[in-house]
Design an enzyme around this catalytic site. Sequence first.
Site, PDB file in Angstrom:
ATOM      1  N   PRO A  11      38.683 -59.751  24.791  1.00  0.00           N
ATOM      2  CG  PRO A  11      39.982 -61.288  25.936  1.00  0.00           C
ATOM      3  CD  PRO A  11      38.634 -61.115  25.319  1.00  0.00           C
ATOM      4  CG  ASN A  12      44.106 -57.600  25.166  1.00  0.00           C
ATOM      5  OD1 ASN A  12      44.266 -56.664  25.947  1.00  0.00           O
ATOM      6  ND2 ASN A  12      44.395 -58.853  25.509  1.00  0.00           N
ATOM      7  NE  ARG A  19      49.438 -52.066  22.814  1.00  0.00           N
ATOM      8  CZ  ARG A  19      49.194 -52.867  23.858  1.00  0.00           C
ATOM      9  NH1 ARG A  19      49.520 -54.138  23.823  1.00  0.00           N
ATOM     10  NH2 ARG A  19      48.611 -52.395  24.930  1.00  0.00           N
ATOM     11  CE1 TYR A  24      45.147 -60.558  16.137  1.00  0.00           C
ATOM     12  CE2 TYR A  24      46.759 -59.199  17.297  1.00  0.00           C
ATOM     13  CZ  TYR A  24      46.075 -60.396  17.151  1.00  0.00           C
ATOM     14  OH  TYR A  24      46.319 -61.428  18.019  1.00  0.00           O
ATOM     15  CG  ASN A  75      37.703 -61.844  17.477  1.00  0.00           C
ATOM     16  OD1 ASN A  75      38.231 -62.675  18.225  1.00  0.00           O
ATOM     17  ND2 ASN A  75      38.390 -61.119  16.621  1.00  0.00           N
ATOM     18  CB  ALA A  78      43.335 -64.582  24.563  1.00  0.00           C
ATOM     19  CD  GLU A  99      35.756 -69.784  17.050  1.00  0.00           C
ATOM     20  OE1 GLU A  99      35.076 -70.846  16.997  1.00  0.00           O
ATOM     21  OE2 GLU A  99      36.953 -69.762  17.397  1.00  0.00           O
ATOM     22  CG  HIS A 101      39.503 -66.259  15.533  1.00  0.00           C
ATOM     23  ND1 HIS A 101      39.610 -65.765  16.811  1.00  0.00           N
ATOM     24  CD2 HIS A 101      38.819 -67.417  15.621  1.00  0.00           C
ATOM     25  CE1 HIS A 101      39.034 -66.606  17.644  1.00  0.00           C
ATOM     26  NE2 HIS A 101      38.536 -67.615  16.959  1.00  0.00           N
ATOM     27  NE  ARG A 108      48.779 -64.920  15.402  1.00  0.00           N
ATOM     28  CZ  ARG A 108      48.211 -64.065  16.261  1.00  0.00           C
ATOM     29  NH1 ARG A 108      46.891 -63.870  16.214  1.00  0.00           N
ATOM     30  NH2 ARG A 108      48.934 -63.412  17.139  1.00  0.00           N
TER      31      ARG A 108
END
Length: 146
Positions: A11-12, A19, A24, A75, A78, A99, A101, A108
């Site tokens: 997601p996203n 943004r 990112y 990836n 969330a 995996e 990221h 974070r």
Amino acid sequence: MARDVLVLNGPNLNLLGTREPGVYGAATLADVEASCRQKADALGLSLDFRQTNHEGVLIDWIHEAGRRGAGVVINPGAYTHTSIALHDAIKGTGVPLIEVHLSNVHARETFRHHSYVSPVASGVIVGLGPQGYLLALDAIAAILSK
Ligand code: CA2
């Protein structure tokens, strides 16, 4: 095993480059896909690059990878931090799964420090931006060659 790889984005991640560039980076998901395609060609891998905002769709794609015997670079966004369903889907597929990221999730918020995916992944790459995807493809190619 076939040299198929699914690169799955949660997601996203469709918003990449539009943004939060401080977190990112400036690359868009289309940019990441283009560099993955170049890398996959060099490694002789056949690549499917996908993104979804829906948990169940990611799970369907993991099942598909299991049926096809395809490697996975994921990836999960969330869902990394929330999805027991994704953990269960990955467990027992028997396919190599890395995996990735973009950000260093350990530097974070604490809610990003736990991953339901890491215990069922072959490996984890965090904090290296889009290069993490390319390193993951190297790892999948090496595992599929064994
Ligand atoms: O660092 C990563 O790759 C993450 O998987 C990205 C997820 C986040 O929830 C994870 O904790 C770490 C968020 C993806 C959202 O991406 C955006 C990109 C640009 C603008 C807004 C969101």
